[in-house]
Design a protein around this motif. Structure first.
Motif, mmCIF file in Angstrom:
data_model
loop_
_atom_site.group_PDB
_atom_site.id
_atom_site.type_symbol
_atom_site.label_atom_id
_atom_site.label_comp_id
_atom_site.label_asym_id
_atom_site.label_seq_id
_atom_site.Cartn_x
_atom_site.Cartn_y
_atom_site.Cartn_z
ATOM 1 N N LEU A 66 54.628 84.689 84.699
ATOM 2 C CA LEU A 66 55.999 84.861 84.207
ATOM 3 C C LEU A 66 56.880 83.687 84.621
ATOM 4 O O LEU A 66 57.754 83.254 83.849
ATOM 5 C CB LEU A 66 56.583 86.173 84.735
ATOM 6 N N LYS A 110 54.473 91.036 80.041
ATOM 7 C CA LYS A 110 54.109 89.620 79.896
ATOM 8 C C LYS A 110 53.761 89.301 78.438
ATOM 9 O O LYS A 110 54.124 88.232 77.923
ATOM 10 C CB LYS A 110 52.930 89.292 80.813
ATOM 11 N N VAL A 164 56.982 88.896 76.623
ATOM 12 C CA VAL A 164 57.629 87.618 76.931
ATOM 13 C C VAL A 164 56.959 86.489 76.156
ATOM 14 O O VAL A 164 57.632 85.586 75.624
ATOM 15 C CB VAL A 164 57.591 87.354 78.449
ATOM 16 N N GLN A 188 53.192 95.739 83.691
ATOM 17 C CA GLN A 188 53.564 94.340 83.864
ATOM 18 C C GLN A 188 52.814 93.446 82.887
ATOM 19 O O GLN A 188 53.372 92.475 82.364
ATOM 20 C CB GLN A 188 53.295 93.917 85.304
ATOM 21 N N LEU A 245 63.980 83.746 84.389
ATOM 22 C CA LEU A 245 63.488 84.859 85.192
ATOM 23 C C LEU A 245 64.409 85.107 86.378
ATOM 24 O O LEU A 245 64.722 84.205 87.151
ATOM 25 C CB LEU A 245 62.074 84.563 85.696
#
Length: 515
Positions: A503, A471, A474, A467, A511
């Motif tokens: 996020l 991130k 992103v 995760q 999202l």
């Protein structure tokens, strides 16, 4: 608002709490907003004020958590009482057409190992109550799945109740040379009944569970039906279990595939397990093909490359799925030349159990798919070297400049390198990317200045390190020219993602979160 008593809870207090929160939702006082933090305060006073605010905020958070727990318990209790009533009352008020559609969905499916509910489930539905029986008898599609698991009387009833809709035929054959197995009616009788309605067949599945000394992976009753004309048949499956290629390759008698001469002008899909496609009869119209190669014996092997080479004879093939499982071995040497699939736009490879990495590399290297748009891989190799396998798959993907969609699902594997980082570097022009599995998205994007031009990223089954890697991606995407078109789909079954707040701030309505 809550009407009536709730088991174990004070309804009046709950209603007051709801009223208060609804009235105050826009101006609930937050302690930190009243903290004097002007620059003229000395550090000691400012620290004291912030400490007091922090204590108040944590007390508020604790109180809200306790309130949420009480509400959650109330929801559980209400649901326990409401769900049975909603089922009872809701079904009574549902339109008949809706219930019939639910029946149809419930009766779909089935496979070789688990035939599923679609064979006998309609009978159970029709015995629940009078309304269900009436609706079931008026829903011909739920009676359109004809299986060797039915009795002779049941088979005739299914055919009558199916009226004139398309029929799906399922033959589960474990018989030997002397007759049928497991007490089902003889296959000869089943075929004699359904052959009278062959113009309605839309799907035909034949599952053979063993061989016999005379007819191999077929049944003698099928010899009488080698020249059928099936004007509505669209899907054909031939699956062999407990397969022995040594017997099939050395036996003195190797009869033609029973459906090799069938006339099927509308056939578009073939599914085979240890069964190559007999292209003479079905190759011209086929667009979708699934080939599953599995070694059912310790010393068994497959004519893998020979089967794949024959795929070139299918001029309109657009979708191909290859499954290799159960320690699949090849009995033929790797091809020197390439296998050209000119029209293929979608390719999926499904790998399970032990896998020879060299076999995978050779297999992917001989396949040439110049029009390929979508590629996906499912890897369920327990304890395998994920770096080698992912490298082989991504190296193959780089050969296709038109590729827009890439998906990788990998479980029980070990990755030392970030697959997400490697894919962003090697295939930045993809539009849709999907990852599922631990270890796929670890790593960072240090040193990379240009983000990929991906429009969509979907992730599922990630650990915390994954995760954090996502991130980072992103954050990099936010600096790129395609940020306005980017969407992120995050499936978090644990519901406790530590990076979710960050996020949400980065992505906003980009999202799409599912827990």
């Amino acid at each position: 608002m809550v009407d009536g008593p709730l088991r174990g809870f004070n309804t009046e207090k709950i209603n007051k709490l709801i009223s208060f929160l609804e009235a105050s939702r826009d101006d609930i006082p937050i302690p930190s907003m009243d903290v004097p933090i002007r620059a003229n305060l000395n550090p000691t006073d400012r620290f004291q004020a912030l400490s007091t605010a922090l204590i108040d905020l944590k007390r508020l958070k604790t109180a809200l958590r306790k309130t949420a727990d009480v509400i959650e318990n109330a929801i559980v209790n209400v649901e326990e009482e409401a769900i049975p009533l909603s089922l009872q009352c809701g079904i009574r008020t549902l339109p008949g057409e809706t219930i019939q559609r639910i029946f149809e969905l419930a009766c779909e499916g089935g496979n070789g190992q688990d035939p599923g509910p679609h064979h006998k489930f309609p009978i159970k539905l029709s015995h629940i109550n009078r309304r269900f029986r009436s609706l079931a008898l008026q829903a011909p599609y739920i009676w359109a799945n004809l299986s060797t698991q039915l009795t002779a009387e049941g088979l005739r009833a299914f055919i009558t109740r199916s009226k004139s809709v398309d029929l799906s035929i399922y033959i589960y054959d474990s018989s030997d040379a002397h007759g049928s197995g497991h007490g089902e009616p003889p296959l000869e009788d089943f075929l004699h009944t359904i052959i009278q309605h062959k113009e309605r067949w839309s799907e035909f599945q034949y599952h053979r569970y063993s061989t016999n000394s005379d007819y191999g992976y077929s049944h003698p009753a099928l010899d009488a039906y080698r020249s059928l004309k099936l004007p509505r048949l669209q899907s054909l499956a031939y699956k062999k279990y407990n397969f022995c290629s040594i017997w099939e390759g050395s036996h003195r008698r190797q009869p033609r595939t029973f459906f090799a001469s069938w006339t099927m002008p509308k056939l578009y899909r073939f599914q085979g397990r240890n069964s190559p496609v007999p292209f003479k009869g079905i190759g011209k119209t086929l667009t979708t093909c699934t080939l599953h190669f599995a070694s059912d014996g310790e010393d068994d092997a497959r004519n893998l490359y020979g089967s794949l080479e024959a795929l070139e004879s299918i001029p309109q093939l657009k979708h191909l799925t290859l499954k290799l499982s159960d320690e699949c071995k090849c009995s033929d040497a790797p091809l020197v030349r390439s296998i050209l699939l000119r029209q293929l736009v979608s390719f999926e490879i499904d790998l399970a159990e032990a896998l020879d990495w060299n076999l995978l590399t050779n297999l992917l290297s001989v396949l040439k798919m110049p029009m390929l748009l979508h590629m996906s891989a499912i890897v369920k190799v327990r304890g395998g070297d994920g770096d080698l396998i992912s490298f082989a798959i991504m190296s193959a993907a780089q050969e296709y400049p038109k590729l827009t969609t890439f998906a990788l699902e990998a479980t029980h594997m070990i990755f030392h390198d970030s697959v997400l980082v490697s894919l962003a570097e090697s295939l930045p022009s993809l539009h849709e990317v999907s990852f599922r599995g631990l270890g796929l998205c670890e790593g960072n994007f240090l040193g990379r200045r240009q983000p990929p031009s991906w429009r969509s990223l979907r992730v599922e089954g990630l650990g915390l390190a994954d995760q954090k890697g996502v991130k980072k991606l992103v954050e990099l995407m936010a600096k790129g020219p395609h940020w306005d078109d980017f969407r992120f789909y995050f499936v978090d079954r644990s519901g406790v993602s530590q990076v979710l707040p960050g996020l949400r701030l980065l992505l906003g309505d980009k999202l799409h979160y599912e827990s």
